[in-house]
Write an enzyme that holds these catalytic residues in place. Structure first.
Site, mmCIF file in Angstrom:
data_model
loop_
_atom_site.group_PDB
_atom_site.id
_atom_site.type_symbol
_atom_site.label_atom_id
_atom_site.label_comp_id
_atom_site.label_asym_id
_atom_site.label_seq_id
_atom_site.Cartn_x
_atom_site.Cartn_y
_atom_site.Cartn_z
ATOM 1 N N SER A 10 5.996 7.462 1.205
ATOM 2 C CA SER A 10 5.605 8.003 2.481
ATOM 3 C C SER A 10 5.463 9.309 2.192
ATOM 4 O O SER A 10 6.255 9.888 1.437
ATOM 5 C CB SER A 10 6.610 7.730 3.349
ATOM 6 O OG SER A 10 7.010 6.399 3.563
ATOM 7 N N LYS A 41 -2.900 17.039 7.189
ATOM 8 C CA LYS A 41 -2.832 15.436 7.145
ATOM 9 C C LYS A 41 -3.913 14.814 7.573
ATOM 10 O O LYS A 41 -4.518 14.944 8.815
ATOM 11 C CB LYS A 41 -1.611 15.085 8.065
ATOM 12 C CG LYS A 41 -1.434 13.708 8.422
ATOM 13 C CD LYS A 41 -0.747 12.930 7.265
ATOM 14 C CE LYS A 41 -0.140 11.312 7.622
ATOM 15 N NZ LYS A 41 -1.299 10.512 7.422
ATOM 16 N N ARG A 62 -1.565 1.118 1.001
ATOM 17 C CA ARG A 62 -0.218 1.048 0.622
ATOM 18 C C ARG A 62 0.838 0.414 0.892
ATOM 19 O O ARG A 62 1.646 -0.014 0.074
ATOM 20 C CB ARG A 62 0.179 2.497 1.493
ATOM 21 C CG ARG A 62 1.486 2.985 1.077
ATOM 22 C CD ARG A 62 2.023 4.167 1.831
ATOM 23 N NE ARG A 62 3.475 4.612 1.921
ATOM 24 C CZ ARG A 62 4.309 3.916 2.506
ATOM 25 N NH1 ARG A 62 4.201 2.941 3.546
ATOM 26 N NH2 ARG A 62 5.714 4.325 2.022
ATOM 27 N N GLU A 97 -6.862 8.964 1.322
ATOM 28 C CA GLU A 97 -6.683 8.553 2.510
ATOM 29 C C GLU A 97 -8.014 8.170 3.204
ATOM 30 O O GLU A 97 -9.041 9.166 3.256
ATOM 31 C CB GLU A 97 -6.025 9.637 3.696
ATOM 32 C CG GLU A 97 -5.645 9.340 4.866
ATOM 33 C CD GLU A 97 -4.250 8.681 4.769
ATOM 34 O OE1 GLU A 97 -3.811 8.301 5.854
ATOM 35 O OE2 GLU A 97 -3.602 8.559 3.789
#
Length: 180
Positions: A10, A41, A62, A97
């Site tokens: 994480s 982020k 993930r 991401e």
């Protein structure tokens, strides 16, 4: 299911200056010299991309950090993911991401509304749902994108700093967070 070669831990979020100072204090108790790379982020879905001899062979979510879902075919529809990397190490695993840009989200919800289908609540949920589609043609229409932010494994290579690994990713033509 895909078992991650390197666990996908994480990421830590900090929401205040006090949290940042507390984090810095913990780090400085463990390490003498500290240098930070600060990145915004990206609110999306974390994935690992695996390359063998420069060829993209697999992509996985993930999941729980140790086991994720194989989403290779849907990741192949994201134009900013290179399918071939010249001069890559024998095995390369990078982390990124997947997200849905605001314009893509707006177009998707407009299409949903025209078709009388429920609207997506936010771009993150829309991106996650799109990446998990069983039909990659649907994922391809959703306008997904990705930023790569970490080298999980680069066989035969070592990096001293995170900044160095970001420069390496950029040299391989991965899309990294601008200005980093």
């Amino acid at each position: 299911e895909v078992v991650h070669t390197v666990p996908m831990e994480s990421l830590h979020d900090s929401f205040s200056h006090d949290e940042l100072r507390e984090f810095d204090n913990r780090v400085r108790q463990l390490v003498d010299l500290v240098e930070y790379v600060v990145e915004p982020k990206i609110d999306g879905l974390s994935v690992a991309l695996e390359y063998l001899d420069g060829q993209f062979v697999r992509g996985a979510t993930r999941g729980d950090g140790n086991v994720g879902e194989d989403v290779t075919e849907n990741l192949k529809t994201i134009r900013s993911i290179p399918m071939t990397i010249p001069d890559a190490p024998p095995r390369l695993i990078v982390r990124g991401e997947v997200f849905m840009p605001k314009k893509s989200f707006e177009k998707l919800n407009a299409r949903q509304e025209e078709e009388g289908k429920p609207l997506f609540a936010n771009p993150r949920n829309a991106a996650a749902g799109s990446l998990r589609q069983l039909d990659s043609k649907i994922a391809a229409k959703r306008g997904l994108d990705i930023y790569i932010f970490n080298v999980q494994l680069a066989e035969g290579m070592e990096f001293t700093t995170h900044a160095e690994s970001l420069e390496y990713l950029r040299s391989l033509k991965f899309k990294v967070i601008p200005g980093k």
